[in-house]
Each structure stands twice: as C-alpha cells, then as structure tokens.
Design a protein around this motif. Structure first.
Motif, short mmCIF file in Angstrom:
data_model
loop_
_atom_site.label_atom_id
_atom_site.label_comp_id
_atom_site.label_asym_id
_atom_site.label_seq_id
_atom_site.Cartn_x
_atom_site.Cartn_y
_atom_site.Cartn_z
N MET A 24 34.29 -77.00 75.18
CA MET A 24 34.90 -76.48 73.97
C MET A 24 34.21 -75.18 73.58
O MET A 24 33.00 -75.04 73.73
N SER A 25 34.95 -74.24 73.07
CA SER A 25 34.35 -73.00 72.59
C SER A 25 34.68 -72.82 71.12
O SER A 25 35.61 -73.43 70.58
N LEU A 26 33.91 -71.99 70.47
CA LEU A 26 34.09 -71.70 69.05
C LEU A 26 35.40 -70.94 68.86
O LEU A 26 35.63 -69.93 69.52
N THR A 27 36.23 -71.42 67.95
CA THR A 27 37.51 -70.76 67.70
C THR A 27 37.38 -69.76 66.55
O THR A 27 36.46 -69.86 65.73
N LEU A 28 38.32 -68.86 66.48
CA LEU A 28 38.35 -67.92 65.37
C LEU A 28 38.57 -68.66 64.06
O LEU A 28 37.99 -68.31 63.03
N GLN A 29 39.38 -69.71 64.09
CA GLN A 29 39.61 -70.51 62.88
C GLN A 29 38.30 -71.14 62.39
O GLN A 29 38.02 -71.13 61.19
N GLN A 30 37.50 -71.67 63.31
CA GLN A 30 36.21 -72.25 62.92
C GLN A 30 35.27 -71.18 62.38
O GLN A 30 34.59 -71.39 61.36
N ALA A 31 35.22 -70.04 63.05
CA ALA A 31 34.36 -68.94 62.60
C ALA A 31 34.76 -68.48 61.20
O ALA A 31 33.91 -68.24 60.34
N SER A 32 36.06 -68.38 60.97
CA SER A 32 36.55 -67.97 59.65
C SER A 32 36.20 -68.99 58.58
O SER A 32 35.84 -68.62 57.46
N ALA A 33 36.30 -70.27 58.93
CA ALA A 33 35.93 -71.33 57.98
C ALA A 33 34.45 -71.25 57.63
O ALA A 33 34.06 -71.46 56.47
N ILE A 34 33.62 -70.97 58.63
CA ILE A 34 32.18 -70.82 58.39
C ILE A 34 31.92 -69.67 57.42
O ILE A 34 31.18 -69.81 56.45
N LEU A 35 32.56 -68.54 57.66
CA LEU A 35 32.37 -67.37 56.80
C LEU A 35 32.83 -67.65 55.37
O LEU A 35 32.14 -67.33 54.40
N THR A 36 34.00 -68.27 55.24
CA THR A 36 34.56 -68.54 53.91
C THR A 36 33.63 -69.45 53.11
O THR A 36 33.33 -69.18 51.93
N ALA A 37 33.15 -70.51 53.74
CA ALA A 37 32.27 -71.45 53.03
C ALA A 37 30.91 -70.83 52.74
O ALA A 37 30.32 -71.08 51.68
N ALA A 38 30.39 -70.05 53.66
CA ALA A 38 29.10 -69.40 53.44
C ALA A 38 29.17 -68.43 52.27
O ALA A 38 28.27 -68.38 51.43
N LEU A 39 30.26 -67.66 52.21
CA LEU A 39 30.44 -66.74 51.08
C LEU A 39 30.57 -67.50 49.76
O LEU A 39 30.01 -67.08 48.74
N ALA A 40 31.29 -68.60 49.78
CA ALA A 40 31.43 -69.40 48.56
C ALA A 40 30.09 -69.93 48.09
O ALA A 40 29.78 -69.89 46.89
N LYS A 41 29.27 -70.40 49.02
CA LYS A 41 27.94 -70.90 48.67
C LYS A 41 27.08 -69.78 48.09
O LYS A 41 26.35 -69.97 47.11
N SER A 42 27.16 -68.60 48.68
CA SER A 42 26.40 -67.45 48.20
C SER A 42 26.81 -67.07 46.78
O SER A 42 25.96 -66.85 45.91
N LYS A 43 28.11 -67.01 46.54
CA LYS A 43 28.60 -66.67 45.20
C LYS A 43 28.18 -67.73 44.18
O LYS A 43 27.74 -67.41 43.09
N GLU A 44 28.33 -69.00 44.56
CA GLU A 44 27.96 -70.11 43.67
C GLU A 44 26.48 -70.03 43.27
O GLU A 44 26.11 -70.30 42.13
N ALA A 45 25.64 -69.62 44.22
CA ALA A 45 24.20 -69.54 43.98
C ALA A 45 23.78 -68.23 43.32
O ALA A 45 22.64 -68.09 42.89
N GLY A 46 24.69 -67.26 43.26
CA GLY A 46 24.38 -65.98 42.63
C GLY A 46 23.52 -65.07 43.49
O GLY A 46 22.77 -64.24 42.96
N TYR A 47 23.63 -65.21 44.82
CA TYR A 47 22.84 -64.39 45.73
C TYR A 47 23.36 -62.95 45.78
O TYR A 47 24.51 -62.68 45.41
N ALA A 48 22.54 -62.06 46.26
CA ALA A 48 22.91 -60.66 46.45
C ALA A 48 24.04 -60.57 47.49
O ALA A 48 24.28 -61.52 48.24
#
Length: 140
Positions: free
Chosen positions: A1-25
């Motif tokens: 199995m290889s990493l899909t663009l959909q999985q990569a996009s989901a990772i980015l979306t959730a990581a950004l949400a966590k960053s915003k929630e925490a108030g990071y730069a």
C-alpha cells in the motif's frame, strides 16, 4: 500500500486544525511518501519562507532513517559528525530536529512521514501526530 493524496490531505487538514485550536504560529506542513517524495504541502498565511524547507527536511530525515525526527535529534547529540555528514550528503535535505513523525498503516507498513515547522519542535510534532491519527493511520 502507498500513501494516497486523500490520506495526505486528511493529515494536513487535521494538523492545521490542531495548530489553530492550540493557537500556534503559522505553520508549514509537508507530507512525504515512503521514498521521500513530496506528496502534499501547505503553508499557512503568515508562515515564513523557511517553513517548507524545514518541514520537508524533518520529514525527509525521518522517512530516510525510519524513526521520528525527535529520535534523530537525540541520536545527533551523541554523534554530531555523522549527522552533519548526513546533512551534507543529502544536499541539506536532512534535518534531525523534533517536528516530524513516520506514517504507517495498521499493519506497520511505512507509508511516509509528515513534518511541520512554525512552532517549537514539540508543537510541530504534536500537530503531525494529530494529523496522522485523524487520518486513521498510525504514528511511527
């Protein structure tokens, strides 16, 4: 199995949400496949021009060495010449600093790595972990 663009996009979306929630730069986040090729990248408004290179370097080192960039940073303390040599041999793409984790599937197969830059190493790592887990994948 290889990493899909959909999985990569989901990772980015959730990581950004966590960053915003925490108030990071403003963050830059890079997702690489198991061969170290860029799968997806995002740069938040206000992130500096270095964010891409740093996020990719953390993820590239992690996927290349098969451990998180936190582990690489710890190893570098005991063998700095080797790690400087790795950075040189990789034309600067290797960055052993906290802020990247491996991405694995449920069977433990290495799919790639995600690295972030913009906050402290701990903050960068936390949003990467949140992204991988939210995408239904396993942090390595």
């Amino acid at each position: 199995m290889s990493l899909t663009l959909q999985q990569a996009s989901a990772i980015l979306t959730a990581a950004l949400a966590k960053s915003k929630e925490a108030g990071y730069a403003p963050m830059g986040i890079a997702v690489l496949d198991a061969a170290g090729h860029l799968k997806a990248f995002v740069s938040e408004d206000g992130a500096s021009m270095f964010r891409f290179d740093i996020a990719r370097g953390k993820a590239w080192g992690a996927v290349g060495m098969g451990v998180s960039s936190r582990v690489l940073g710890e190893r570098a303390k005991g063998n700095p010449n080797f790690f400087v040599s790795l950075a040189s041999a990789s034309e600067g793409k290797f960055l052993p600093q906290t802020g990247a984790v491996l991405i694995k599937d449920a069977d433990g197969t290495l799919l790639g790595a995600v690295g972030a830059s913009g906050g402290t190493g701990d903050e960068d790592e936390a949003i990467c972990i949140a992204g991988v887990e939210a995408a239904g994948l396993v942090v390595g």
